[in-house]
Write an enzyme that holds these catalytic residues in place. Structure first.
Site, mmCIF file in Angstrom:
data_model
loop_
_atom_site.group_PDB
_atom_site.id
_atom_site.type_symbol
_atom_site.label_atom_id
_atom_site.label_comp_id
_atom_site.label_asym_id
_atom_site.label_seq_id
_atom_site.Cartn_x
_atom_site.Cartn_y
_atom_site.Cartn_z
ATOM 1 N N GLY A 12 91.057 -28.664 84.690
ATOM 2 C CA GLY A 12 92.440 -28.293 84.832
ATOM 3 C C GLY A 12 93.409 -29.512 84.628
ATOM 4 O O GLY A 12 94.222 -29.425 85.231
ATOM 5 N N SER A 13 92.876 -30.769 84.038
ATOM 6 C CA SER A 13 93.771 -31.715 83.823
ATOM 7 C C SER A 13 94.986 -31.494 82.787
ATOM 8 O O SER A 13 96.119 -31.942 83.415
ATOM 9 C CB SER A 13 93.085 -33.270 83.270
ATOM 10 O OG SER A 13 92.478 -32.884 82.061
ATOM 11 N N ASN A 14 94.761 -30.603 81.937
ATOM 12 C CA ASN A 14 95.756 -30.252 81.153
ATOM 13 C C ASN A 14 96.812 -29.438 81.973
ATOM 14 O O ASN A 14 98.068 -29.535 81.910
ATOM 15 C CB ASN A 14 95.391 -29.259 79.943
ATOM 16 C CG ASN A 14 94.999 -30.421 78.889
ATOM 17 O OD1 ASN A 14 95.829 -30.603 77.925
ATOM 18 N ND2 ASN A 14 93.693 -30.534 78.504
ATOM 19 N N LEU A 85 87.320 -20.808 78.440
ATOM 20 C CA LEU A 85 86.191 -20.647 77.749
ATOM 21 C C LEU A 85 85.979 -19.292 77.345
ATOM 22 O O LEU A 85 85.021 -18.933 76.478
ATOM 23 C CB LEU A 85 84.952 -21.228 78.402
ATOM 24 C CG LEU A 85 85.060 -22.596 78.624
ATOM 25 C CD1 LEU A 85 83.809 -23.376 79.357
ATOM 26 C CD2 LEU A 85 85.480 -23.452 77.360
ATOM 27 N N ILE A 88 89.561 -13.944 73.937
ATOM 28 C CA ILE A 88 90.433 -13.186 74.548
ATOM 29 C C ILE A 88 90.480 -11.865 73.787
ATOM 30 O O ILE A 88 90.300 -11.612 72.763
ATOM 31 C CB ILE A 88 92.025 -13.752 74.212
ATOM 32 C CG1 ILE A 88 92.066 -15.249 74.983
ATOM 33 C CG2 ILE A 88 93.097 -12.845 74.354
ATOM 34 C CD1 ILE A 88 92.263 -15.221 76.392
ATOM 35 N N ASN A 102 96.550 -21.760 72.282
ATOM 36 C CA ASN A 102 95.201 -22.398 72.953
ATOM 37 C C ASN A 102 95.448 -23.779 72.494
ATOM 38 O O ASN A 102 96.034 -23.985 71.391
ATOM 39 C CB ASN A 102 94.171 -21.617 72.281
ATOM 40 C CG ASN A 102 92.699 -22.421 72.803
ATOM 41 O OD1 ASN A 102 92.611 -22.769 74.073
ATOM 42 N ND2 ASN A 102 91.949 -22.774 71.916
ATOM 43 N N HIS A 104 92.690 -26.827 71.203
ATOM 44 C CA HIS A 104 91.238 -27.274 70.874
ATOM 45 C C HIS A 104 91.084 -28.607 70.664
ATOM 46 O O HIS A 104 91.913 -29.125 70.052
ATOM 47 C CB HIS A 104 90.781 -26.356 69.795
ATOM 48 C CG HIS A 104 89.348 -26.450 69.231
ATOM 49 N ND1 HIS A 104 88.481 -25.752 70.155
ATOM 50 C CD2 HIS A 104 88.621 -27.105 68.339
ATOM 51 C CE1 HIS A 104 86.997 -26.013 69.860
ATOM 52 N NE2 HIS A 104 87.328 -26.762 68.706
ATOM 53 N N ASP A 145 89.377 -19.584 67.992
ATOM 54 C CA ASP A 145 89.802 -20.928 67.688
ATOM 55 C C ASP A 145 90.247 -20.502 65.926
ATOM 56 O O ASP A 145 90.337 -21.230 65.064
ATOM 57 C CB ASP A 145 89.008 -22.031 67.504
ATOM 58 C CG ASP A 145 88.411 -22.224 68.627
ATOM 59 O OD1 ASP A 145 87.085 -22.569 68.849
ATOM 60 O OD2 ASP A 145 89.190 -22.273 69.658
ATOM 61 N N GLU A 174 96.083 -34.741 74.030
ATOM 62 C CA GLU A 174 96.479 -33.501 74.676
ATOM 63 C C GLU A 174 97.639 -33.608 75.645
ATOM 64 O O GLU A 174 98.507 -32.816 75.763
ATOM 65 C CB GLU A 174 95.250 -32.803 75.329
ATOM 66 C CG GLU A 174 93.980 -32.455 74.447
ATOM 67 C CD GLU A 174 92.846 -32.221 75.203
ATOM 68 O OE1 GLU A 174 92.779 -32.524 76.540
ATOM 69 O OE2 GLU A 174 91.974 -31.642 74.555
HETATM 70 C C1 GRF Z 1 90.476 -29.845 76.972
HETATM 71 O O1 GRF Z 1 89.940 -30.779 76.068
HETATM 72 C C2 GRF Z 1 90.930 -28.589 76.042
HETATM 73 O O2 GRF Z 1 91.244 -29.438 74.515
HETATM 74 C C3 GRF Z 1 89.789 -27.636 75.878
HETATM 75 O O3 GRF Z 1 89.171 -27.692 77.005
HETATM 76 C C4 GRF Z 1 89.537 -28.926 77.942
HETATM 77 C C5 GRF Z 1 90.116 -28.799 79.148
HETATM 78 O O4 GRF Z 1 90.157 -30.009 79.937
HETATM 79 N N1 GRF Z 1 90.449 -26.507 75.489
HETATM 80 P P1 GRF Z 1 90.925 -29.786 81.117
HETATM 81 O O5 GRF Z 1 90.311 -28.722 82.044
HETATM 82 O O6 GRF Z 1 92.325 -29.346 80.942
HETATM 83 O O7 GRF Z 1 90.532 -31.281 81.929
#
Ligand code: GRF
Length: 188
Positions: A12-14, A85, A88, A102, A104, A145, A174
Site C-alpha cells: 500500500g505504499s502507492n 492482484l 477485475i 491500474n 503496472h 494489463d 510510481e
Molecule cells: C506497485 O509496484 C504497482 O506498480 C503494482 O503493485 C505494486 C504495489 O506496491 N501494481 P504498493 O503495495 O503500492 O507498495
C-alpha cells in the site's frame, strides 16, 4: 468534490502516496480502500492514516455482487487499482466504463499479464538484460494489463541493477506520476 476508491492487495505504499498527495486537496476525497488480503500492510497504513478500509473475499468480489454493489453505493468518480492482484470482473468494467485505472510496474505490453506482478516483473526485466523499464498507467478492461494506456514513464537500467534496485527505480516513478495522472483524470 471528486470521489476516489482505491483497491490494494499488498504493502500500500502507492495508496499512502496518493493519500498524502490529495490530503489537503478539498476537491478530492478518498472514500475507502478495498483489499482482498486480510494480512495486507495496506490495512495498517489505512488505520494510521484514518482512511476507511474494507476487506473482502472471493465470494464477495466475484461470486456475488457484494463488492460491485458497494462500489455502486460509493458511486466513485474514479476507481484506482494500486497494487491489486485479482482480475477485475467484466461486470465491474461495464458498470464503471473508463473509470477504473491500474498501474503496472513495467512498460506494457512487455512484462504484463497473469502472474506478472511485483518482483516477478523486475526479475524478468533483469533476466532479459533490459536497458530500460518503467511504469504503465492504463484503463482496466476484463483482461490483465490490457486496457488503453494513459501514461508511461521510463527509467534506464545498467548491468549493475538488481531486481531490488529496479523495484526502487520503478517505485519512485510510481510515486511521482500516479497521483498526477489521477489528478489529471479527476480534475480535467
Ligand atoms: C506497485 O509496484 C504497482 O506498480 C503494482 O503493485 C505494486 C504495489 O506496491 N501494481 P504498493 O503495495 O503500492 O507498495
Amino acid at each position: 468534490m471528486k470521489q476516489l476508491v482505491l483497491f490494494a492487495s499488498g504493502s500500500g505504499s502507492n495508496v499512502e502516496n496518493i493519500f498524502q498527495y490529495f490530503k489537503n486537496d478539498s476537491n478530492v476525497n478518498i472514500q475507502c480502500v478495498l483489499t482482498n488480503n486480510k494480512d495486507a500492510k495496506v490495512i495498517e497504513r489505512c488505520q494510521r492514516l484514518k482512511i476507511p478500509v474494507l476487506y473482502f473475499n472471493r465470494m464477495a468480489f466475484s461470486k456475488t455482487e457484494i463488492v460491485l454493489n458497494t462500489l455502486k453505493a460509493f458511486n466513485p468518480d474514479l476507481i484506482v487499482l494500486a497494487g491489486f492482484l485479482w482480475k477485475i470482473p467484466e461486470s465491474f468494467v461495464h458498470a464503471f466504463p473508463n473509470k477504473i485505472i491500474n498501474i503496472h510496474p513495467a512498460l506494457l505490453p512487455k512484462y504484463g499479464g497473469k502472474g506478472m506482478y511485483g518482483a516477478h516483473v523486475h526479475h524478468a526485466v533483469k533476466e532479459n538484460n533490459e536497458t530500460e523499464t518503467g511504469i504503465t498507467i492504463h484503463y482496466v478492461n476484463e483482461y490483465y494489463d490490457d486496457g488503453a494506456i494513459i501514461h508511461q514513464a521510463k527509467t534506464t537500467l545498467t548491468v549493475e541493477d538488481t531486481p531490488n534496485s529496479i523495484a526502487e527505480k520503478v517505485h519512485s516513478l510510481e510515486y511521482e506520476f500516479f497521483p498526477k495522472v489521477i489528478a489529471d483524470i479527476l480534475l480535467k
